[in-house]
Enzyme design. Structure first.
Site, PDB file in Angstrom:
ATOM      1  N   ASN A 158       0.834  -1.194   0.000  1.00 41.67           N
ATOM      2  CA  ASN A 158       0.000   0.000   0.000  1.00 41.67           C
ATOM      3  C   ASN A 158       0.876   1.255   0.000  1.00 41.67           C
ATOM      4  OD1 ASN A 158       0.570  -0.746   2.707  1.00 41.67           O
ATOM      5  ND2 ASN A 158      -1.184   0.370   3.491  1.00 41.67           N
ATOM      6  N   TYR A 207      -5.558  11.781   1.708  1.00 37.17           N
ATOM      7  CA  TYR A 207      -5.796  10.371   2.039  1.00 37.17           C
ATOM      8  C   TYR A 207      -6.446   9.556   0.919  1.00 37.17           C
ATOM      9  CZ  TYR A 207      -5.042  11.935   6.906  1.00 37.17           C
ATOM     10  OH  TYR A 207      -4.550  12.469   8.062  1.00 37.17           O
ATOM     11  N   GLU A 263       0.334   5.258   0.620  1.00 35.44           N
ATOM     12  CA  GLU A 263      -0.602   6.296   1.068  1.00 35.44           C
ATOM     13  C   GLU A 263      -0.141   7.678   0.634  1.00 35.44           C
ATOM     14  OE1 GLU A 263      -1.230   5.627   5.268  1.00 35.44           O
ATOM     15  OE2 GLU A 263      -2.414   3.823   4.835  1.00 35.44           O
ATOM     16  N   ASN A 264      -1.050   8.633   0.838  1.00 34.90           N
ATOM     17  CA  ASN A 264      -0.775  10.016   0.450  1.00 34.90           C
ATOM     18  C   ASN A 264      -1.340  10.957   1.503  1.00 34.90           C
ATOM     19  OD1 ASN A 264      -1.444  12.659  -1.244  1.00 34.90           O
ATOM     20  ND2 ASN A 264       0.138  11.506  -2.316  1.00 34.90           N
ATOM     21  N   ALA A 265      -0.724  12.128   1.635  1.00 32.32           N
ATOM     22  CA  ALA A 265      -1.209  13.152   2.562  1.00 32.32           C
ATOM     23  C   ALA A 265      -2.645  13.538   2.238  1.00 32.32           C
ATOM     24  CB  ALA A 265      -0.296  14.367   2.516  1.00 32.32           C
ATOM     25  N   GLU A 299      -2.962  -4.659  -3.048  1.00 30.38           N
ATOM     26  CA  GLU A 299      -3.389  -5.596  -4.096  1.00 30.38           C
ATOM     27  C   GLU A 299      -3.444  -4.900  -5.446  1.00 30.38           C
ATOM     28  OE1 GLU A 299      -4.768  -4.873  -1.200  1.00 30.38           O
ATOM     29  OE2 GLU A 299      -6.305  -6.317  -0.653  1.00 30.38           O
ATOM     30  N   CYS A 341     -10.503  -3.921  -4.343  1.00 24.82           N
ATOM     31  CA  CYS A 341      -9.406  -4.792  -4.790  1.00 24.82           C
ATOM     32  C   CYS A 341      -9.924  -6.142  -5.271  1.00 24.82           C
ATOM     33  CB  CYS A 341      -8.382  -4.958  -3.684  1.00 24.82           C
ATOM     34  SG  CYS A 341      -7.432  -3.441  -3.437  1.00 24.82           S
ATOM     35  N   CYS A 368     -10.035  -5.564   0.370  1.00 20.50           N
ATOM     36  CA  CYS A 368     -11.198  -4.671   0.326  1.00 20.50           C
ATOM     37  C   CYS A 368     -12.013  -4.950  -0.939  1.00 20.50           C
ATOM     38  CB  CYS A 368     -10.761  -3.211   0.388  1.00 20.50           C
ATOM     39  SG  CYS A 368     -10.236  -2.514  -1.187  1.00 20.50           S
TER      40      CYS A 368
HETATM   41  N1  THU Z   1      -5.402  -1.482   2.380  1.00 18.63           N
HETATM   42  C1  THU Z   1      -4.806  -2.321   1.485  1.00 18.63           C
HETATM   43  O1  THU Z   1      -3.665  -2.111   1.087  1.00 18.63           O
HETATM   44  N2  THU Z   1      -5.528  -3.388   1.041  1.00 18.63           N
HETATM   45  C2  THU Z   1      -6.800  -3.674   1.428  1.00 18.63           C
HETATM   46  O2  THU Z   1      -7.398  -4.598   0.903  1.00 18.63           O
HETATM   47  C3  THU Z   1      -7.428  -2.903   2.483  1.00 18.63           C
HETATM   48  C4  THU Z   1      -6.736  -1.659   2.895  1.00 18.63           C
HETATM   49  C5  THU Z   1      -4.640  -0.316   2.840  1.00 18.63           C
HETATM   50  C6  THU Z   1      -5.197   1.000   2.402  1.00 18.63           C
HETATM   51  C7  THU Z   1      -4.653   1.929   3.453  1.00 18.63           C
HETATM   52  O3  THU Z   1      -3.340   2.326   3.080  1.00 18.63           O
HETATM   53  C8  THU Z   1      -4.556   1.068   4.697  1.00 18.63           C
HETATM   54  O4  THU Z   1      -4.625  -0.277   4.243  1.00 18.63           O
HETATM   55  C9  THU Z   1      -5.634   1.305   5.715  1.00 18.63           C
HETATM   56  O5  THU Z   1      -6.891   1.213   5.161  1.00 18.63           O
END
Ligand code: THU
Length: 131
Positions: free
Chosen positions: A46, A52, A48-50, A59, A91, A88
């Site tokens: 994963n 969000y 992330e970014n500032a 995935e 994904c 999620c």
């Molecule tokens: N996240 C994933 O990388 N995969 C998932 O299937 C669920 C959530 C990440 C997104 C975010 O960076 C962090 O988990 C918290 O939600």
């Protein structure tokens, strides 16, 4: 549970990829790996970014990385989190797009030191959107 060598490698790559996760906002690090139909294992984490909402799941990074390197069909995937979280919904749909066969596409849900569950993609997303 007996695992083929390639499945063990897939899981190990997902665990290693989690160490590259960039998750300073949620603190929730995720690693993923997909197996392509030509036998390659492609990793994702994963990012992330500032801002969000711009964050991308592990995935999807793995799937897009595989597609960008020429793959079109995924035969298995693995996801590693600290608590055994499942993919999620977004994904699941993205994995489905490239699954060679959702009925047989295994999705391994693992932690760093244990296998939590083994699903098929059909179990995780029984009624996908299709075009
Ligand atoms: N996240 C994933 O990388 N995969 C998932 O299937 C669920 C959530 C990440 C997104 C975010 O960076 C962090 O988990 C918290 O939600």
């Amino acid at each position: 549970m007996h695992l083929e060598a390639i499945e063990q490698q897939l899981i190990q790559v997902a665990r290693q990829a989690r160490e590259h996760a960039y998750a300073p906002y949620s603190g929730y690090t995720v690693g993923a790996a997909v197996l392509t139909d030509d036998g390659r294992i492609v990793a994702g984490c994963n990012v992330e970014n500032a801002s969000y909402g711009l964050s991308v799941c592990a995935e999807r990074v793995a799937v897009f990385n595989a597609v960008a390197s020429g793959a079109r069909h995924i035969t298995a995937a693995a996801l590693c989190t600290a608590d055994g979280g499942t993919p999620c919904g977004a994904c699941r749909q993205v994995l489905l797009e490239f699954a060679a066969n959702p009925e047989t596409c295994t999705v391994w849900v693992v932690k760093p030191d244990a296998i939590v569950e083994r699903y098929t993609l059909t179990e995780l997303l029984p009624h996908p959107f299709r075009r």
